[in-house]
Write an enzyme that holds these catalytic residues in place. Structure first.
Site, short mmCIF file in Angstrom:
data_model
loop_
_atom_site.label_atom_id
_atom_site.label_comp_id
_atom_site.label_asym_id
_atom_site.label_seq_id
_atom_site.Cartn_x
_atom_site.Cartn_y
_atom_site.Cartn_z
N LYS A 10 0.82 -1.21 0.00
CA LYS A 10 0.00 0.00 0.00
C LYS A 10 0.86 1.28 0.00
CE LYS A 10 -3.94 -2.23 2.24
NZ LYS A 10 -5.00 -2.08 3.27
N TYR A 50 -12.49 -1.34 -3.58
CA TYR A 50 -12.99 -1.53 -2.21
C TYR A 50 -14.50 -1.31 -2.11
CZ TYR A 50 -8.34 -2.02 -0.09
OH TYR A 50 -7.09 -2.48 0.30
N ASN A 113 -2.09 0.14 6.70
CA ASN A 113 -1.58 -1.14 7.21
C ASN A 113 -0.66 -1.90 6.25
OD1 ASN A 113 -3.57 -1.95 5.49
ND2 ASN A 113 -4.68 -3.23 6.96
N HIS A 116 -2.16 -5.52 1.59
CA HIS A 116 -3.47 -6.16 1.47
C HIS A 116 -3.25 -7.62 1.12
CE1 HIS A 116 -7.57 -6.93 0.11
NE2 HIS A 116 -7.03 -7.52 -0.95
N GLU A 127 -9.84 -10.00 -7.50
CA GLU A 127 -8.90 -8.90 -7.27
C GLU A 127 -7.72 -8.97 -8.24
OE1 GLU A 127 -10.09 -8.51 -2.54
OE2 GLU A 127 -8.09 -9.21 -3.06
P1 CMP Z 1 -7.51 -4.48 3.66
O1 CMP Z 1 -7.14 -5.84 4.09
O2 CMP Z 1 -6.84 -3.93 2.46
O3 CMP Z 1 -9.10 -4.43 3.38
C1 CMP Z 1 -9.94 -3.39 3.80
C2 CMP Z 1 -9.21 -2.26 4.42
O4 CMP Z 1 -10.00 -1.33 5.12
C3 CMP Z 1 -8.29 -2.82 5.47
O5 CMP Z 1 -7.23 -3.51 4.88
C4 CMP Z 1 -7.90 -1.57 6.24
O6 CMP Z 1 -6.79 -0.91 5.68
C5 CMP Z 1 -9.13 -0.72 6.07
N1 CMP Z 1 -9.83 -0.60 7.33
C6 CMP Z 1 -10.40 -1.58 8.03
N2 CMP Z 1 -10.91 -1.10 9.19
C7 CMP Z 1 -10.62 0.23 9.21
C8 CMP Z 1 -10.87 1.27 10.13
N3 CMP Z 1 -11.53 1.05 11.27
N4 CMP Z 1 -10.43 2.50 9.81
C9 CMP Z 1 -9.78 2.73 8.65
N5 CMP Z 1 -9.51 1.76 7.73
C10 CMP Z 1 -9.92 0.53 8.02
#
Ligand code: CMP
Length: 138
Positions: A10, A50, A113, A116, A127
């Protein structure tokens, strides 16, 4: 069980210079790269990717973040890829991720984070096909 999963490094991890270390870790863990691309998503494309989270309160923040800079998208192959890769990256919230996982090592928050990983074989295919044509998947 499929042997392929889809991942993105990311914008936070790319910006912070962690792409090489993350790809190195992935390869050392035995995943074969079957497709790879550096791309800067538009907000529209990030929103499409998303779309399943559209009703969530963090959707706008997620779309803005995922379109804030380049990402690296990849299709990976290994036995039981989806499940094993989710173990390797760790919990969505890096504060809850186990020691040694990619998110524990490289991520700062649940929103930013670092990586993904697809959550099912079906989504791995959807995806991967979102980013790569058939010709681009080896
Ligand atoms: P990802 O696994 O890419 O799939 C959905 C994404 O939403 C997740 O990683 C996080 O980066 C994001 N996400 C999930 N929960 C939250 C949250 N509470 N606040 C902001 N982003 C979130």
């Amino acid at each position: 069980m499929s042997n392929r999963t889809f991942t993105m490094i990311k914008p936070d991890a790319f910006r912070n210079g962690h792409s090489g270390a993350i790809l190195d870790r992935i390869i050392k863990e035995g995943y074969a790269i079957r497709a790879l691309k550096l791309i800067h998503l538009s907000a529209e494309k990030a929103g499409q990717f998303y779309a399943v989270h559209k009703a969530r309160p963090f959707y706008g923040e997620l779309v803005a973040f995922m379109s804030s800079g380049p990402i690296i998208a990849a299709i990976l192959e290994k036995e039981n890829a989806v499940e094993s890769f989710r173990k390797l990256i760790g919990a969505t919230d890096p504060a809850k991720a186990e020691e040694g996982t990619i998110r524990k090592m490289f991520a700062a928050s649940v929103g930013e984070n670092a990586v993904h990983g697809s959550d099912s074989d079906e989504n791995a295919k959807i995806e991967g096909d979102f980013f790569f044509s058939g010709l681009e998947q080896c």
